[in-house]
Design an enzyme around this catalytic site. Structure first.
Site, PDB file in Angstrom:
ATOM      1  N   TRP A  81      87.076  12.874   9.212  1.00  0.00           N
ATOM      2  CA  TRP A  81      87.316  13.282   7.790  1.00  0.00           C
ATOM      3  C   TRP A  81      87.289  12.035   7.044  1.00  0.00           C
ATOM      4  CZ3 TRP A  81      91.936  13.462   4.650  1.00  0.00           C
ATOM      5  CH2 TRP A  81      91.947  14.492   3.581  1.00  0.00           C
ATOM      6  N   ALA A  96      88.516  11.272   3.275  1.00  0.00           N
ATOM      7  CA  ALA A  96      89.199  12.088   2.522  1.00  0.00           C
ATOM      8  C   ALA A  96      88.603  12.599   1.190  1.00  0.00           C
ATOM      9  CB  ALA A  96      90.519  11.375   2.234  1.00  0.00           C
ATOM     10  N   ASP A  97      88.632  13.814   0.943  1.00  0.00           N
ATOM     11  CA  ASP A  97      88.215  14.389  -0.303  1.00  0.00           C
ATOM     12  C   ASP A  97      89.407  14.626  -1.198  1.00  0.00           C
ATOM     13  OD1 ASP A  97      89.317  17.412  -0.324  1.00  0.00           O
ATOM     14  OD2 ASP A  97      88.767  17.040   1.617  1.00  0.00           O
ATOM     15  N   GLU A 116      83.234  15.662   8.328  1.00  0.00           N
ATOM     16  CA  GLU A 116      83.190  16.060   6.763  1.00  0.00           C
ATOM     17  C   GLU A 116      83.346  14.893   6.058  1.00  0.00           C
ATOM     18  OE1 GLU A 116      85.418  20.251   6.004  1.00  0.00           O
ATOM     19  OE2 GLU A 116      86.677  18.713   6.438  1.00  0.00           O
ATOM     20  N   HIS A 117      82.239  15.038   4.882  1.00  0.00           N
ATOM     21  CA  HIS A 117      82.302  14.133   3.533  1.00  0.00           C
ATOM     22  C   HIS A 117      81.876  12.688   3.432  1.00  0.00           C
ATOM     23  CE1 HIS A 117      84.723  17.613   2.128  1.00  0.00           C
ATOM     24  NE2 HIS A 117      85.868  17.179   2.725  1.00  0.00           N
ATOM     25  N   GLU A 142      81.488  19.964   6.012  1.00  0.00           N
ATOM     26  CA  GLU A 142      81.511  19.892   4.377  1.00  0.00           C
ATOM     27  C   GLU A 142      80.666  18.466   4.110  1.00  0.00           C
ATOM     28  OE1 GLU A 142      84.846  20.704   2.305  1.00  0.00           O
ATOM     29  OE2 GLU A 142      85.022  22.766   2.589  1.00  0.00           O
ATOM     30  N   GLN A 173      91.290  22.596   9.629  1.00  0.00           N
ATOM     31  CA  GLN A 173      90.874  21.683  10.783  1.00  0.00           C
ATOM     32  C   GLN A 173      92.276  21.060  11.514  1.00  0.00           C
ATOM     33  OE1 GLN A 173      89.628  21.920   7.798  1.00  0.00           O
ATOM     34  NE2 GLN A 173      87.503  21.993   7.974  1.00  0.00           N
ATOM     35  N   TRP A 182      92.957  31.924   2.040  1.00  0.00           N
ATOM     36  CA  TRP A 182      91.708  31.485   2.801  1.00  0.00           C
ATOM     37  C   TRP A 182      92.260  30.594   3.643  1.00  0.00           C
ATOM     38  CZ3 TRP A 182      86.972  33.548   2.603  1.00  0.00           C
ATOM     39  CH2 TRP A 182      86.718  34.471   1.529  1.00  0.00           C
ATOM     40  N   GLN A 198      87.223  31.225   7.724  1.00  0.00           N
ATOM     41  CA  GLN A 198      85.842  31.249   7.253  1.00  0.00           C
ATOM     42  C   GLN A 198      84.954  30.801   8.517  1.00  0.00           C
ATOM     43  OE1 GLN A 198      86.604  28.286   4.282  1.00  0.00           O
ATOM     44  NE2 GLN A 198      86.348  29.875   2.515  1.00  0.00           N
TER      45      GLN A 198
END
Length: 741
Positions: free
Chosen positions: A580, A582-583, A617-618, A639, A303, A328, A349
């Site tokens: 985003w 954060a993960d 995401e997240h 995600e 991203q 990946w 992906q």
């Protein structure tokens, strides 16, 4: 009928014009011919664009912010009762010398002007019981951070209504604020972290600088360093290997004006070939000729890593979107780009390609590849291979960019809107658009306060942010139509002390490009807001657009924001954005469900808003909420939050979890193409999300080509959209659905 029906009490335009005309005539009568006022310093308008609140509003179309937006065609109006108040936060303590009240027909007969240092204890600096409405320019004497009009008796049966509430004075008796300095367009100060090369620069000097930057930035995804490397028109020999927070760009009007003999590449050596964390870097406005005997360029990214307005020369060459072997990568953008040869996606992906040209086509597919307005795109096919192909781009404006003229003047080119377009805006054609001298920009250096930035905006300047982290403790307020705000080197605006990072008024044609917004440690209500609540003006012919605008909550430190980006204006265009939570984070920085908190990524309240290349995401509740009608999304990547502790902590009423993309029940028209949503509930794999896409059942709400994935079988997505589509879990990790309804 839209989903945001309003009851707005009209006011005859002629009445407002008559009041202004009578005021001007009265001034002329009372001023003796030939008289001159004593020389004195003019007071400064302190209130425009500041945060305004009110005791009430008549409806969504008359918010408090409309009284301080500098637009005499918008207004605040209250409920039809007493008392009522409107207050403005000046951002700092100020000495107040004048307050102007531009009343609409509904005015205050009895009211007070009051100041406060804390917003709760008030001192009256003016009072009347015989207010006459119209335009009142009141000389006052007082001080405070907050100023309010407190009305106790209305002059009509309606509420209180102000076109503008203007507070004049000066801030706190001396300040360290830097002045709004002029910009020399031939020798601008682009900051210590911007490196500009010309063809006379020795090749060894260029390569040494590039190598030093890459060594520092290869793994530096959470550091404060930001860099821009710019090449003036000409030919160079250079190997540009981009690390985190580094932008490389040409300074020509066309990508072909700057040719690099070598590479502009992104590798994943630091993670053993895995590029799923190769974020935050950019290659723009360059052409590349590979060295003799080499036919592969590598852009292994995920991203927030645009490959935009680029030209990879040579029909025999290919660009690989992964490490070319066993690694990946997970999402990216090609836009306004020509690849003479072949694009090979490999293990990438998901990917979004827009308005580009692939001379020898594209090969490869995993989950979600979307092509829009691309010459040389593969044939439509979903899900095997998963190629979503949209022939044209309905309406888009390419990203503004910095360039240098033949005379050495720095200018910013603002591309024109294109309708139903295919291919690039520049290859074998002259780009349409307008050009602005950098003399019309305020160049923002790290350490410049939002007050100074807002003063520049109030003077009609555009903004160019130099590479670095720019801390703000109050919103950057963009009130003027057609303002351009451009960042170099992924310049970052960090909202500290619970501030909002930027607010854009409900005006035409603002362009915000190349910036990241960062949450501070104190919770912000929102990081960026486009249009105040209740915005309703049409911008169909000149929409506001956001290009390569990224958002981060957590990572370098614990970050918190309830909402991330809220779009209230109509007709806004989003051109590549990553929101985003954060993960993962820097070493020693904690992340987790109760630490870096954020409810929602994107909220769209405006009508006819279009998103191209949207990554969210997240987040802890809905990832995206769409309340406006006529919305369109082309490519969506999501995600879900990794760190859900248990099912009880992630319930939406009686529903398990929150949808990744929620279209409100009131919406009657919406389209979305090429969407992916993925689960990885690694803290508690027993967690279930009921559905990834939740929409009203309506033939004009249409979703095309969706995929849900349980990554490694960790966690469950029960349904794709509403109650349709299969279950993604450990036993069946990938589920596709082509259409709904």
């Amino acid at each position: 009928m839209t989903s945001r029906a309003r009851s707005v009490r009209p006011r005859p335009r002629a009445v407002r014009h008559l009041l202004v005309g009578l005021t001007m005539a009265l001034v002329a009568v009372l001023t003796p011919a030939g008289a001159t006022a004593p020389a004195q310093a003019a007071p400064v308008l302190l209130s425009q664009g500041r945060t305004a609140t009110a005791s009430s509003t008549e409806n969504g179309g008359t918010p408090a912010a409309a009284a301080v937006d500098g637009n005499t065609g918008t207004r605040w109006s209250s409920a039809f009762s007493d008392p009522q108040w409107l207050q403005v936060d000046l951002g700092a303590r100020a000495t107040i010398s004048q307050v102007n009240l531009l009343w609409e027909g509904a005015y205050g007969r009895s009211f007070q002007l009051q100041t406060s240092d804390n917003g709760s204890t008030w001192t009256t600096i003016y009072s009347t019981t015989t207010g006459t409405g119209g335009t009142q320019n009141l000389t006052v004497s007082g001080a405070g951070r907050y100023v309010r009009m407190y009305g106790t008796a209305r002059g009509t049966g309606y509420g209180y209504s102000l076109w503008e509430f203007q507070v004049y004075g000066e801030t706190g008796g001396g300040t360290n604020e830097p002045p709004v300095t002029p910009t020399d367009p031939y020798n601008p100060n682009l900051g210590s972290n911007t490196f500009v090369f010309d063809p006379s620069t020795p090749t060894s000097t260029i390569q040494s600088r590039l190598n030093t930057l890459f060594t520092q930035q290869e793994t530096n995804q959470f550091g404060p360093q930001r860099y821009a490397v710019l090449f003036k028109p000409g030919s160079y020999t250079a190997d540009v290997n981009l690390g985190f927070f580094t932008q490389v760009a040409g300074l020509g009007m066309s990508p072909d004006d700057v040719n690099l003999n070598g590479h502009v590449r992104a590798e994943a050596f630091w993670m053993g070939g895995n590029a799923t964390q190769n974020f935050w870097r950019a290659a723009e406005n360059l052409s590349v000729t590979l060295p003799a005997g080499q036919t592969v360029e590598r852009w292994a990214v995920s991203q927030a890593a645009p490959y935009r307005r680029m030209h990879l020369r040579g029909a025999q060459n290919q660009i690989q979107l992964w490490n070319g072997g066993d690694g990946w990568s997970s999402g990216g953008l090609l836009a306004d780009t020509r690849i003479d040869g072949l694009v090979v996606s490999g293990s990438q992906q998901q990917w979004y390609s827009r308005n580009s040209e692939f001379g020898n086509g594209w090969t490869g597919s995993v989950w979600n590849m979307v092509f829009q307005g691309v010459n040389g795109a593969p044939a439509p096919s979903f899900p095997n291979p998963s190629h979503t192909v949209i022939p044209q781009t309905p309406q888009v404006r390419e990203k503004p960019f910095l360039y240098v003229t033949g005379s050495g003047e720095y200018r910013v080119f603002v591309p024109a809107l294109r309708t139903n377009s295919t291919g690039t805006s520049w290859y074998n054609k002259t780009p349409a658009g307008s050009s602005i001298s950098l003399s019309q920009f305020f160049v923002v250096q790290p350490g410049t306060s939002a007050a100074t930035i807002n003063a520049a905006l109030a003077q009609g300047r555009h903004l160019l942010f130099t590479p670095g982290v720019h801390h703000v403790t109050e919103p950057i307020q963009v009130n003027r139509a057609d303002t351009v705000i451009l960042g170099l080197g992924l310049a970052t605006i960090q909202a500290d002390n619970g501030a909002v990072g930027m607010r854009v008024a409900d005006v035409d044609g603002v362009k915000v490009a190349g910036l990241m917004f960062e949450a501070g440690t104190t919770n912000s209500p929102v990081l960026m807001e486009v249009g105040p609540s209740g915005s309703s003006a049409s911008h169909a012919s000149n929409p506001t657009s956001l290009h390569d605008v990224f958002f981060r909550i957590g990572g370098p430190h614990v970050g918190r924001a309830t909402n991330t980006l809220t779009v209230n204006s109509d007709n806004v265009i989003g051109d590549h954005m990553w929101l985003w939570r954060a993960d993962h984070a820097a070493s020693g920085v904690p992340t987790g469900w109760t630490l870096n908190t954020a409810d929602t990524g994107l909220t769209v309240n405006g009508d006819n808003v279009t998103m191209y290349g949207l990554f969210v995401e997240h987040y802890q509740k809905y990832q995206t909420i769409w309340n406006g009608n006529g919305g369109r999304t082309y490519f969506y990547q999501n995600e879900l939050p990794y760190d859900v502790p248990n099912q009880a902590a992630w319930m939406n009423g009686s529903t398990r979890g929150y949808a990744a993309y929620k279209v409100a029940d009131s919406v009657t028209s919406h389209q979305a193409f090429g969407l992916g949503s993925y689960s990885y509930f690694n803290v508690n794999p027993s967690v279930v999300e009921e559905r990834s896409f939740e929409v009203p059942v309506n033939s004009n709400v249409r979703f095309t080509n969706m995929v849900t994935v349980s990554l490694g079988g960790v966690g469950t997505i029960n349904r794709v959209i509403n109650n349709a589509g299969g279950t993604a879990n450990a036993a069946n990790q990938t589920v596709y659905l082509t259409t709904y309804p």
